[in-house]
Design an enzyme around this catalytic site. Structure first.
Site, PDB file in Angstrom:
ATOM      1  N   SER B 192       0.843  -1.205   0.000  1.00  0.00           N
ATOM      2  CA  SER B 192       0.000   0.000   0.000  1.00  0.00           C
ATOM      3  C   SER B 192       0.871   1.245   0.000  1.00  0.00           C
ATOM      4  CB  SER B 192      -0.935  -0.010   1.208  1.00  0.00           C
ATOM      5  OG  SER B 192      -0.196   0.166   2.385  1.00  0.00           O
ATOM      6  N   ARG B 196       0.476   3.566  -3.231  1.00  0.00           N
ATOM      7  CA  ARG B 196      -0.149   4.875  -3.029  1.00  0.00           C
ATOM      8  C   ARG B 196       0.738   5.978  -3.619  1.00  0.00           C
ATOM      9  NH1 ARG B 196      -0.454   4.703   1.958  1.00  0.00           N
ATOM     10  NH2 ARG B 196      -2.587   3.952   2.108  1.00  0.00           N
ATOM     11  N   ASN B 200      -0.303   7.976  -7.102  1.00  0.00           N
ATOM     12  CA  ASN B 200      -0.562   9.415  -7.084  1.00  0.00           C
ATOM     13  C   ASN B 200       0.351  10.175  -8.038  1.00  0.00           C
ATOM     14  OD1 ASN B 200      -2.556  10.668  -5.061  1.00  0.00           O
ATOM     15  ND2 ASN B 200      -1.745   8.874  -4.018  1.00  0.00           N
TER      16      ASN B 200
END
Lengths: 156, 255
Positions: B192, B196, B200
């Site tokens: 994660s 992430r 992004n």
């Protein structure tokens, strides 16, 4: 997006950077920060203390001023009392002096009156003798009749 | 290579291609590695030069800026990590500043660096290292190793295995299920983290590229998107740092 050896390279770079940061970057900077924080905290505490001291000193000064004023008032009061006393004493003294002077005057007058009386007596005696001489038309031995003359003088 | 000769699809594809040496798994993305190491060195150089001159009196402006960042990281660590570990804070600082710098490469106009390198005959150049999964996974993998290391160090091998097998269901017959659940939980953390950050920044970069294909209208749009990245870039660096601290804090907790 292919996963490849780059991952291992990045991992190695990451580990090296973290170790460098841990050994040579973090401790001196955080040390400087904490030292300065302590210095500032000490300074603030000192200034707080100084402010408190100042307040205390001001309170003390106010109290002392009040005391001083009270004392001054007391002193003025005492001085006034003393003044009145002095005036009274002076008046008394003056009174006594006056009485003394008057008494002395009286005594002097008395003395002078007595002196004048004495002189007057003597002159009266002389006059009486001269009168008697003239009356008798002859010289009377003054010494032989001095007792009569003295008696005469004493009667004046 | 000018945009007029190729379709926007080709343009974007070209821009998302790493400068690669080698084949298959043994390939290395020179641009990702190069830029990330360069930025890491920039970070270490600036902070080291301040650390060397660290003055306990009135600090200079650079020292102030560095100390603000260090203080911010220190506060974040202290509020989350209750324990005494000299590694956590420098680790968090390295992650925060390094990721921040790498994300900040997003602000460099998408065509600028590739064009410059093209002059020297280098045809592929991806200047934002965090848009490369290898970069973010490398970071997350480092954090993952630390999570396991501290889990074993604090709880012992037995405690670590026990934690993996006896929760959340306390009955022995369900230990296998616990193990599967816990391993998934454990693996989800670094994944994660990596996904992430990568997601992004990759999406951000992609939109920068799309904007670049708009022609003359790109300038105001580019500006708006770059301004939006004022939020995205530090936020992603902060999230990566905070989650690292939280995960390591969990690894230190002995039940």
């Amino acid at each position: 997006m292919n996963i490849n050896m780059t991952l291992i390279g990045e991992l190695i770079a990451f580990v090296v950077f973290v170790i460098f940061c841990m050994k040579y970057v973090w401790p001196p900077i955080i040390g400087a920060i904490e030292t300065r924080q302590k210095t500032i905290a000490d300074g603030l505490a000192a200034s707080d203390r100084a402010a408190k001291d100042l307040e205390l000193a001001q309170e003390k000064a106010t109290a002392q001023l009040k005391d001083a004023k009270a004392q001054a008032a007391e002193i003025v009061e005492a001085a006034k009392k003393r003044e009145a006393q002095i005036v009274e004493e002076a008046a008394e003294k003056a009174q006594a002096e006056k009485a003394k002077i008057i008494a002395a005057g009286h005594a002097e007058i008395e003395t002078e009156r007595n002196q004048a009386k004495e002189e007057l007596r003597q002159q009266v005696a002389i006059l009486a003798v001269a009168g008697a001489e003239k009356i008798l038309e002859r010289s009377i031995d003054a010494a032989a009749h001095s007792d009569i003359l003295d008696k005469l003088v004493a009667e004046l | 290579m000018s945009a007029g000769e190729i379709t926007s699809q080709e343009y974007i594809k070209h821009h998302l291609h790493n400068l690669t040496v080698g084949e298959g798994f043994w390939a290395v993305h020179i641009d990702t590695l190069g830029w990330s190491i360069f930025l890491g060195l920039v970070f270490l150089y600036i902070f080291r030069s301040v650390a060397k001159k660290a003055d306990t009196g009135v600090p200079g402006k650079l020292q102030c800026a560095v100390e603000m960042i260090v203080g911010f990281v220190d506060d974040s660590v202290k509020s989350t990590f209750h324990g005494n570990n000299p590694l956590i804070a420098p680790l968090a600082l390295t992650i925060f500043v390094w990721v921040l710098l790498m994300n900040a490469m997003d602000w460099v106009p998408v065509d600028l660096l590739p064009r410059i390198f093209e002059l020297f005959g280098v045809h592929y150049m991806k200047a934002v290292p965090t848009t490369d999964m290898n970069m973010t996974l490398g970071l997350a993998f480092g954090v993952f190793i630390l999570i396991i290391y501290y889990s074993i160090k604090v709880k012992g091998i037995g405690g670590f295995i026990k934690e993996l097998t006896t929760q959340p269901f306390g009955h022995w017959s369900l230990y296998w299920l616990n193990f599967i659940l816990e391993v998934v939980t454990m693996l989800a953390r670094p994944l994660s983290l990596a996904l992430r950050l990568f997601g992004n920044l990759y999406a951000g970069e992609l939109i920068f590229l799309l904007i670049a294909t708009l022609g003359i209208a790109q300038l105001p749009v580019h500006f708006i998107w770059a301004a939006f990245h004022l939020l995205v870039i530090p936020l992603q660096a902060f999230i990566f740092m905070m989650l690292t601290i939280v995960y390591l804090s969990l690894a230190h907790e002995d039940h």
